[in-house]
Write a protein that holds these residues in place. Structure first.
Motif, mmCIF file in Angstrom:
data_model
loop_
_atom_site.group_PDB
_atom_site.id
_atom_site.type_symbol
_atom_site.label_atom_id
_atom_site.label_comp_id
_atom_site.label_asym_id
_atom_site.label_seq_id
_atom_site.Cartn_x
_atom_site.Cartn_y
_atom_site.Cartn_z
ATOM 1 N N LEU A 283 46.038 31.447 45.037
ATOM 2 C CA LEU A 283 44.951 31.108 44.218
ATOM 3 C C LEU A 283 44.552 30.469 43.500
ATOM 4 C CD1 LEU A 283 42.664 34.409 44.529
ATOM 5 C CD2 LEU A 283 42.205 32.971 45.387
ATOM 6 N N LEU B 256 43.432 40.630 41.075
ATOM 7 C CA LEU B 256 42.233 40.540 41.697
ATOM 8 C C LEU B 256 41.150 41.887 42.379
ATOM 9 C CD1 LEU B 256 43.462 38.570 45.231
ATOM 10 C CD2 LEU B 256 42.005 37.779 43.320
ATOM 11 N N THR B 257 40.209 42.166 42.339
ATOM 12 C CA THR B 257 39.040 42.819 42.105
ATOM 13 C C THR B 257 39.051 43.446 43.695
ATOM 14 O OG1 THR B 257 36.745 41.620 41.881
ATOM 15 C CG2 THR B 257 38.667 42.837 40.424
ATOM 16 N N ARG B 258 37.958 44.725 44.363
ATOM 17 C CA ARG B 258 37.595 44.480 45.268
ATOM 18 C C ARG B 258 37.310 43.458 45.812
ATOM 19 N NH1 ARG B 258 37.659 48.240 49.704
ATOM 20 N NH2 ARG B 258 35.889 47.425 51.361
ATOM 21 N N ALA B 259 35.660 42.929 45.045
ATOM 22 C CA ALA B 259 34.850 41.678 44.967
ATOM 23 C C ALA B 259 35.634 40.962 45.613
ATOM 24 C CB ALA B 259 34.089 41.536 44.058
ATOM 25 N N ASP B 260 36.746 40.723 44.809
ATOM 26 C CA ASP B 260 37.429 39.476 44.779
ATOM 27 C C ASP B 260 37.858 39.444 46.557
ATOM 28 O OD1 ASP B 260 37.625 38.370 42.226
ATOM 29 O OD2 ASP B 260 39.128 39.003 41.523
ATOM 30 N N LEU B 261 38.052 40.121 46.904
ATOM 31 C CA LEU B 261 38.254 39.838 48.014
ATOM 32 C C LEU B 261 37.647 40.071 49.063
ATOM 33 C CD1 LEU B 261 41.087 42.805 47.656
ATOM 34 C CD2 LEU B 261 41.832 41.279 47.881
ATOM 35 N N ASP B 262 36.268 40.835 49.004
ATOM 36 C CA ASP B 262 35.658 40.236 49.536
ATOM 37 C C ASP B 262 34.900 38.909 49.127
ATOM 38 O OD1 ASP B 262 35.322 42.681 50.985
ATOM 39 O OD2 ASP B 262 33.680 43.613 48.733
ATOM 40 N N ASP B 263 35.203 38.366 48.480
ATOM 41 C CA ASP B 263 34.750 36.772 48.904
ATOM 42 C C ASP B 263 35.710 36.436 49.409
ATOM 43 O OD1 ASP B 263 32.500 37.500 46.991
ATOM 44 O OD2 ASP B 263 33.270 37.099 45.588
ATOM 45 N N LEU B 264 36.929 36.475 49.538
ATOM 46 C CA LEU B 264 37.452 36.334 50.755
ATOM 47 C C LEU B 264 37.237 36.159 51.287
ATOM 48 C CD1 LEU B 264 40.973 36.299 47.186
ATOM 49 C CD2 LEU B 264 39.848 33.995 48.178
ATOM 50 N N SER C 208 43.346 38.357 52.544
ATOM 51 C CA SER C 208 42.191 39.276 52.186
ATOM 52 C C SER C 208 42.251 40.430 52.911
ATOM 53 C CB SER C 208 41.838 38.426 51.253
ATOM 54 O OG SER C 208 40.651 37.561 52.568
ATOM 55 N N ARG D 161 28.594 41.381 50.311
ATOM 56 C CA ARG D 161 29.039 42.712 49.501
ATOM 57 C C ARG D 161 28.338 43.374 49.853
ATOM 58 N NH1 ARG D 161 30.346 39.863 43.492
ATOM 59 N NH2 ARG D 161 32.132 38.347 44.185
#
Length: 426
Positions: free
Chosen positions: A370, A411-419, A388, A424
């Protein structure tokens, strides 16, 4: 490019539009058949219990028996580490998380078995058992004591037991509706599938039940258990399992490998029937390719070597089970079947060690990708998605904390979900 910055081309807009129109059907077919990963948590295992042995507190009983086995045969982190080959710090982390898991959620996915584990019974006896199982499941769900996933394995669609299997499914589902409705984590397993038409029959049963109870179309899904050679390679030489996924019309949630039935159907002697036999690897490779991108998840089978008896024998069985689970995880089979409460300590130990051992490297690689930072490994978008996904699976199963990923990769959980391409909402 001319002085005005215009790029010269030779192919016109009309041609591109015509090609787009010609491939519209392919685009739609790709979207329908290959929607990608569901983006939800997947259980790390399935426990199956014969219907006559099932009780409302079966999951808690298994957890207590698993804790007792752990306390008797590996009471501390050092002793567990010595058995499984884990170093000091990792052994501490794994042992602590295994104990916590066995205390608060020992079973993630429970299957009440009306097939091989139950056998042939008089109709009135199986009717009563199916109704009883549904009421116990409904009570456990209402009390918050049920595993996240729970359901039944019915008898298969072969002629000799077909009517009995359909009736048991009907009794179980109807009793659930009468007890408050279908639980969110309901899972149904269709065993010994040989032809896609048997999957189509299961789809029809689900459709008719949904109509009878005014349920949302598609509410009822099911797993397909791959236990026969015909499920892998049909008489026409085609991979039957891919046709089965298609025949399920979006209702297939998983493909579960059946170690012993499949091995026997290949003529493998009992002493060599195992998850790591070459015949098993071939079947699971075909399953893996057929399911890739479809959203249908994979589960490995089980070992029949039980961790019971003297400590040395228990330790041998634990090492075998631990190694088989780690092997499956490395091959992207993130779920498997457990046959005995004493398998739970090594199931969770293997899963937690797998994710904790790779945590720092995965998080560091993802952060470098990233940040466009060079390193010893050149990663691409597909690898970032896999990294991720790996971290998300570790978080979902309790091996890794979100705070650890945040510390290592920012990284947040939301970041990992996006990657990972996860929704979500899922």
């Amino acid at each position: 490019m001319d002085e005005g910055g215009t790029v010269a081309t030779s192919l016109g807009d009309a041609l591109r539009a015509d090609i787009g129109a010609s491939l519209a059907g392919v685009d739609a077919d790709l979207a329908r058949r290959y929607p990608g990963e569901p983006g939800t948590r997947q259980p790390v295992h399935t426990v199956y219990v014969p219907a006559d042995a099932f009780a409302g507190d079966t999951a808690r009983i298994w957890g207590d028996r698993a804790l007792a086995a752990l306390d008797e045969h590996a009471p501390g982190a050092a002793s567990l580490g010595q058995v499984l080959g884990l170093d000091g710090e990792l052994a501490e982390q794994v042992h602590q998380r295994v104990r916590a898991k066995l205390e608060h959620e020992p079973v993630e996915d429970l299957r009440i078995d009306f097939e091989d584990g139950y056998g042939l019974r008089p109709d009135d006896e199986e009717d009563a058992a199916a109704g009883r199982a549904a009421r116990l499941v409904a009570d456990a769900v209402a009390e918050g004591a049920a595993p996240p996933w729970v359901g039944i394995r019915m008898k298969c669609m072969e002629a000799a037991v077909r009517d009995r299997g359909i009736r048991t499914l009907d009794v179980f589902l109807t009793a659930l509706m009468d007890s408050g409705g279908l639980p969110r984590g309901l899972v149904l397993t269709l065993p010994k599938v040989t032809y896609p038409e048997q999957v189509s029959a299961m789809v029809r049963l689900a459709e008719e039940f949904e109509k009878a109870h005014a349920l949302v179309p598609g509410r009822i899904g099911f797993e397909i258990q791959i236990e026969t050679t015909q499920a892998i390679l049909g008489p026409d030489g085609r991979a039957t399992v891919a046709r089965m996924i298609d025949a399920a019309e979006g209702r297939a949630t998983g493909l579960h490998y059946g170690t012993f039935d499949y091995s026997a159907s290949c003529g493998i002697s009992a002493a060599h029937q195992s998850l790591d036999h070459p015949a098993a690897d071939h079947a699971k490779a075909v399953m893996q390719v057929a399911a890739a991108g479809t959203g249908v998840r994979l589960s490995d089978g089980s070992t029949n070597v039980l961790p019971v008896g003297p400590r040395a024998r228990v330790h041998d069985a634990w090492r075998l089970h631990y190694g088989l689970v780690r092997r499956s995880l490395a091959r992207a089979y993130y779920q498997g079947w457990d046959m005995h409460p004493a398998h739970l300590p090594t199931r969770y130990a293997a899963v937690y060690a797998f994710y904790r051992e790779g945590l720092e490297q995965a998080a560091t690689r993802l952060a470098a990708y990233l940040g466009r930072v060079g390193g010893a490994v050149m990663d691409e978008p597909a690898t970032a998605k896999a990294l991720s996904g790996y971290l998300l699976r570790g978080i979902d199963c309790g091996a890794v904390d979100v705070s650890e990923v945040a510390r290592l990769a920012g990284l947040t959980r939301a970041d990992l979900d996006d990657l990972a391409g996860r929704s979500r909402a899922a």
